[in-house]
Each structure stands twice: as C-alpha cells, then as structure tokens.
Motif scaffolding. Sequence first.
Motif, PDB file in Angstrom:
ATOM      1  N   UNK A   1      15.972  35.186   7.311  1.00  0.00           N
ATOM      2  CA  UNK A   1      16.507  36.262   8.135  1.00  0.00           C
ATOM      3  C   UNK A   1      17.696  35.720   8.932  1.00  0.00           C
ATOM      4  N   UNK A   2      18.815  36.446   8.977  1.00  0.00           N
ATOM      5  CA  UNK A   2      19.981  35.948   9.740  1.00  0.00           C
ATOM      6  C   UNK A   2      19.655  35.559  11.177  1.00  0.00           C
ATOM      7  N   UNK A   3      18.631  36.184  11.746  1.00  0.00           N
ATOM      8  CA  UNK A   3      18.250  35.884  13.121  1.00  0.00           C
ATOM      9  C   UNK A   3      17.709  34.463  13.257  1.00  0.00           C
ATOM     10  N   UNK A   4      17.267  33.878  12.131  1.00  0.00           N
ATOM     11  CA  UNK A   4      16.682  32.525  12.169  1.00  0.00           C
ATOM     12  C   UNK A   4      17.694  31.467  12.594  1.00  0.00           C
ATOM     13  N   UNK A   5      18.974  31.765  12.433  1.00  0.00           N
ATOM     14  CA  UNK A   5      19.998  30.778  12.800  1.00  0.00           C
ATOM     15  C   UNK A   5      19.961  30.437  14.286  1.00  0.00           C
ATOM     16  N   UNK A   6      19.385  31.314  15.071  1.00  0.00           N
ATOM     17  CA  UNK A   6      19.277  31.020  16.508  1.00  0.00           C
ATOM     18  C   UNK A   6      18.272  29.913  16.781  1.00  0.00           C
ATOM     19  N   UNK A   7      17.363  29.690  15.828  1.00  0.00           N
ATOM     20  CA  UNK A   7      16.253  28.781  16.074  1.00  0.00           C
ATOM     21  C   UNK A   7      16.431  27.390  15.473  1.00  0.00           C
ATOM     22  N   UNK A   8      17.219  27.252  14.408  1.00  0.00           N
ATOM     23  CA  UNK A   8      17.312  25.940  13.749  1.00  0.00           C
ATOM     24  C   UNK A   8      18.493  25.891  12.798  1.00  0.00           C
ATOM     25  N   UNK A   9      18.883  24.680  12.454  1.00  0.00           N
ATOM     26  CA  UNK A   9      19.871  24.443  11.405  1.00  0.00           C
ATOM     27  C   UNK A   9      19.709  23.018  10.896  1.00  0.00           C
ATOM     28  N   UNK A  10      20.312  22.739   9.764  1.00  0.00           N
ATOM     29  CA  UNK A  10      20.196  21.444   9.100  1.00  0.00           C
ATOM     30  C   UNK A  10      21.527  20.694   9.153  1.00  0.00           C
ATOM     31  N   UNK A  11      21.430  19.361   9.252  1.00  0.00           N
ATOM     32  CA  UNK A  11      22.576  18.490   9.015  1.00  0.00           C
ATOM     33  C   UNK A  11      22.173  17.506   7.920  1.00  0.00           C
ATOM     34  N   UNK A  12      22.894  17.521   6.822  1.00  0.00           N
ATOM     35  CA  UNK A  12      22.627  16.620   5.706  1.00  0.00           C
ATOM     36  C   UNK A  12      23.618  15.460   5.774  1.00  0.00           C
ATOM     37  N   UNK A  13      23.103  14.260   6.033  1.00  0.00           N
ATOM     38  CA  UNK A  13      23.964  13.072   6.117  1.00  0.00           C
ATOM     39  C   UNK A  13      23.678  12.153   4.944  1.00  0.00           C
ATOM     40  N   UNK A  14      24.710  11.442   4.497  1.00  0.00           N
ATOM     41  CA  UNK A  14      24.504  10.493   3.413  1.00  0.00           C
ATOM     42  C   UNK A  14      25.601   9.463   3.347  1.00  0.00           C
ATOM     43  N   UNK A  15      25.231   8.231   3.006  1.00  0.00           N
ATOM     44  CA  UNK A  15      26.211   7.159   2.830  1.00  0.00           C
ATOM     45  C   UNK A  15      26.461   6.866   1.352  1.00  0.00           C
ATOM     46  N   UNK A  16      25.786   7.595   0.481  1.00  0.00           N
ATOM     47  CA  UNK A  16      26.093   7.516  -0.945  1.00  0.00           C
ATOM     48  C   UNK A  16      27.101   8.614  -1.258  1.00  0.00           C
ATOM     49  N   UNK A  17      28.368   8.274  -1.223  1.00  0.00           N
ATOM     50  CA  UNK A  17      29.426   9.285  -1.335  1.00  0.00           C
ATOM     51  C   UNK A  17      29.305  10.071  -2.632  1.00  0.00           C
ATOM     52  N   UNK A  18      29.221   9.368  -3.743  1.00  0.00           N
ATOM     53  CA  UNK A  18      29.170  10.055  -5.032  1.00  0.00           C
ATOM     54  C   UNK A  18      27.829  10.743  -5.263  1.00  0.00           C
ATOM     55  N   UNK A  19      26.751  10.155  -4.740  1.00  0.00           N
ATOM     56  CA  UNK A  19      25.437  10.787  -4.870  1.00  0.00           C
ATOM     57  C   UNK A  19      25.394  12.099  -4.098  1.00  0.00           C
ATOM     58  N   UNK A  20      26.023  12.127  -2.919  1.00  0.00           N
ATOM     59  CA  UNK A  20      26.087  13.374  -2.149  1.00  0.00           C
ATOM     60  C   UNK A  20      27.034  14.376  -2.825  1.00  0.00           C
ATOM     61  N   UNK A  21      28.134  13.887  -3.378  1.00  0.00           N
ATOM     62  CA  UNK A  21      29.037  14.769  -4.125  1.00  0.00           C
ATOM     63  C   UNK A  21      28.310  15.402  -5.307  1.00  0.00           C
ATOM     64  N   UNK A  22      27.440  14.642  -5.938  1.00  0.00           N
ATOM     65  CA  UNK A  22      26.687  15.164  -7.085  1.00  0.00           C
ATOM     66  C   UNK A  22      25.847  16.363  -6.662  1.00  0.00           C
ATOM     67  N   UNK A  23      25.204  16.267  -5.499  1.00  0.00           N
ATOM     68  CA  UNK A  23      24.350  17.362  -5.017  1.00  0.00           C
ATOM     69  C   UNK A  23      25.180  18.562  -4.588  1.00  0.00           C
ATOM     70  N   UNK A  24      26.184  18.319  -3.746  1.00  0.00           N
ATOM     71  CA  UNK A  24      26.889  19.418  -3.098  1.00  0.00           C
ATOM     72  C   UNK A  24      28.109  19.918  -3.874  1.00  0.00           C
TER      73      UNK A  24
END
Length: 386
Positions: free
Chosen positions: A187-210
């Motif tokens: 539900x759009x209202x959920x943004x008031x309660x939480x969010x994610x930060x995805x961090x990674x030091x594997x540059x190419x591995x993160x590029x593969x996912x995103x």
Amino acid sequence: MDTPFIYNKSVSGKNFLGRKQNCTSLMNLLSQGENVSIYDVPKAGKSSLLQQTFLDMQGSGHAFLPIKVSLFNVRSLAAAMTRIGSALIKAAASSSADYGSAVENLLPGTHFIFSNEEFYEKGDILSIAPEELDDNDIASVFSLPYRAGSENGRKLILILEEFQNIMLTEDGDRACTILENMFKELNPDCRRHACYIFCGSGVNAMKYIFEDKRYFYRQVEHIALDAVEHREIVDNCIKGYLVSGKVLDRDLMLGVCRLFKGNMWYINHFCSICDHLSKGYIMEPVLQEALATLISLHEPRFLAMMNDLTTFQVSLLRAVLDGYKKFSSADVIREYGLNSSANVHRLKDALCKKEILTFDENDEPVILDPLFEYWAGKYFFEKSVE
C-alpha cells in the motif's frame, strides 16, 4: 589517539569530505519512503555517506530508526531471513522478555519460532529449520519492516549491507522475486513506516541484480557516489598535517590524489603513514617510503588476485593497462593472444565476476582498485609507471 587521517571507521562532520549532494539526495529519497541502492568498491565511503545523512536527518527533525543487517557471511536463505528478521524483532521489542510475543504478533502463520535455548546459547531471536522455509516465510520477513514501523512510531530504515551475497545462497533469484513482488503489492501508505537501503561492495554483482536482471525496476532508486574533488582532499590533508606542525607541498599531495584516484580510504591510510614517518617537511622520499609500506600491506592480496587468473585473463588485463578500450579487433587479439572475439567476451565476464574490472556506460574497462592498478602495472607487468 586523535588523528586527522581516519581510515579504520566511518566518518562524519568535519571528517566527511564532499558528497554533500549525495547526502541531500539520499535524505530526500528516504524522507519520501523510497528504497535506495548504493554500490561501489570496498571502502569507497558508503557507510560514511549513510552516517552523515542520518546525522543530517536528525538535525532536520526526522523521526527514524536505522537498522543495519550485514549479509557478508550469509550463504543460505534461511540464515539470511533469520538474521534480517531477528534484527527487526529486536528493534520492535522493548526487552528480551518480549521477543517471543513479538515473533508471534509480527510473524504469524510462519515457521519462525523464538527459542529460549537458541537465544541464550547463540543470541538468535528467530529459529527455523532450513527445509521448512517457504515463500510465505520469506515474504513475511521482507514485509516485516512495514509492520514493525507502524507499531514503532518511527520510520524503520533497513540497511542490507553486502546485499549482493543474496545471490550466493541456494536460490537468490527466488528471494529477489519475492521481495520485488512484495514491493509491488505494498500500500502506498506503507512508505511512511519503512524503506530499504541496499548496499554492496561487489560492484558487478550488484549491477547483475539491479541492472542486468533488472530486479526492483522503478522500485529502488540508485545513488552513485560522487567523486570527491582533489582540491578539497588536498586542502583537508594539508590542514591535517599543520595540526602536528608538518608541511606537505600541494603539488605532491595532488599527485597522491591522482595515484589513488580520489579513494579516501587509501589516501587517509597513506597520509597516516607519512605522518608517522616525518617530523617537519614531508619530502618526496617520505612519500615513496609510505607508498612502499602501503603496497607491502596489500601485496599478498594482489598476488592472490593475480594467481587466481588464467593466462588469457592476465593477457586481457595487460591490454587494459596498456590503454586499450576495445579488445575484439584482430590486431589486439593477435598481439595479446586472446584467441577469438568470443573468448574476449568470456574473459571480460570472468574479470568482472572477480571484481577486478567493471565496464562503464560506454563499455570501456575500469580497474576497480587504484592501488592494484598501480601495482599490477609497475610490479607484475613491469611497465614504466609515473
């Protein structure tokens, strides 16, 4: 002991250089409940960016609770889910006596349990048998920040460090698909309660996912770390030396910035070594000795990296160091013994998977580690390096 050259922990305040626009962008996205991805080489300043941004958010009156979960040593989905869920339950419960009821209230209908024995022996809040983990369990953990945030009264910011390692589990695609579907159904209202930060030091591995697999398309905003201006680095380092009555020529310091390509972790470590080697004026011989010291610390890692490469992969790396941007021409293939254009494609993929190279938007190669680039050119390939 206080030192102006901090390289062993995250920094903020006067020790945080540049990237003010990154901080502003990140704060705006988080305040709007957007999910964010940040990936760069190890020690590039990701944690410092988060730390400074959270300080800025506190100063602006934002009510939030950051929760960090590292996946650096996770190799199974069950371990990943119990680690993420345990951190969130711990934040939601007021004391250890409430963990059991918090698990029942926040994760109903799942296979997760709170075991007093496991908690007192290992400190684990959640327990689950790996064979019992199903899609509903995974989805319940991924949606837990929103339920816990609504009860907490503060926005929960879940920081998943080394997120690329989710793909090293038995079914990383399954986890990403479930998380992606959860984002779609929120539900759009959920943004008031939480969010994610995805961090990674594997540059190419993160590029593969995103980027390659395009998981979380339009659900996660990417923030690329800005380069810190060399002028700002030089000014900061010269000021740091003046504290202990030492002087360093600006042009010499500018050369250091260029050598390390603005990598503050290497620069601060290098400057700290120079600080210990000198008493007054810091001359070029001190810089050379400091560089030799720094290389000696990292050389075993660099040797292991090279020993892990095949002959063909070494040849492609040499071509990159020689300045070539494209490798499929007949002349380059013949000069470096790369065999064929099909083999070149395989070699590029292999060096990316080993996080030695990445390729920019123009498909031009970039060596990820500036000190490794210098060492490989000067010592392994015995090139003339300025």
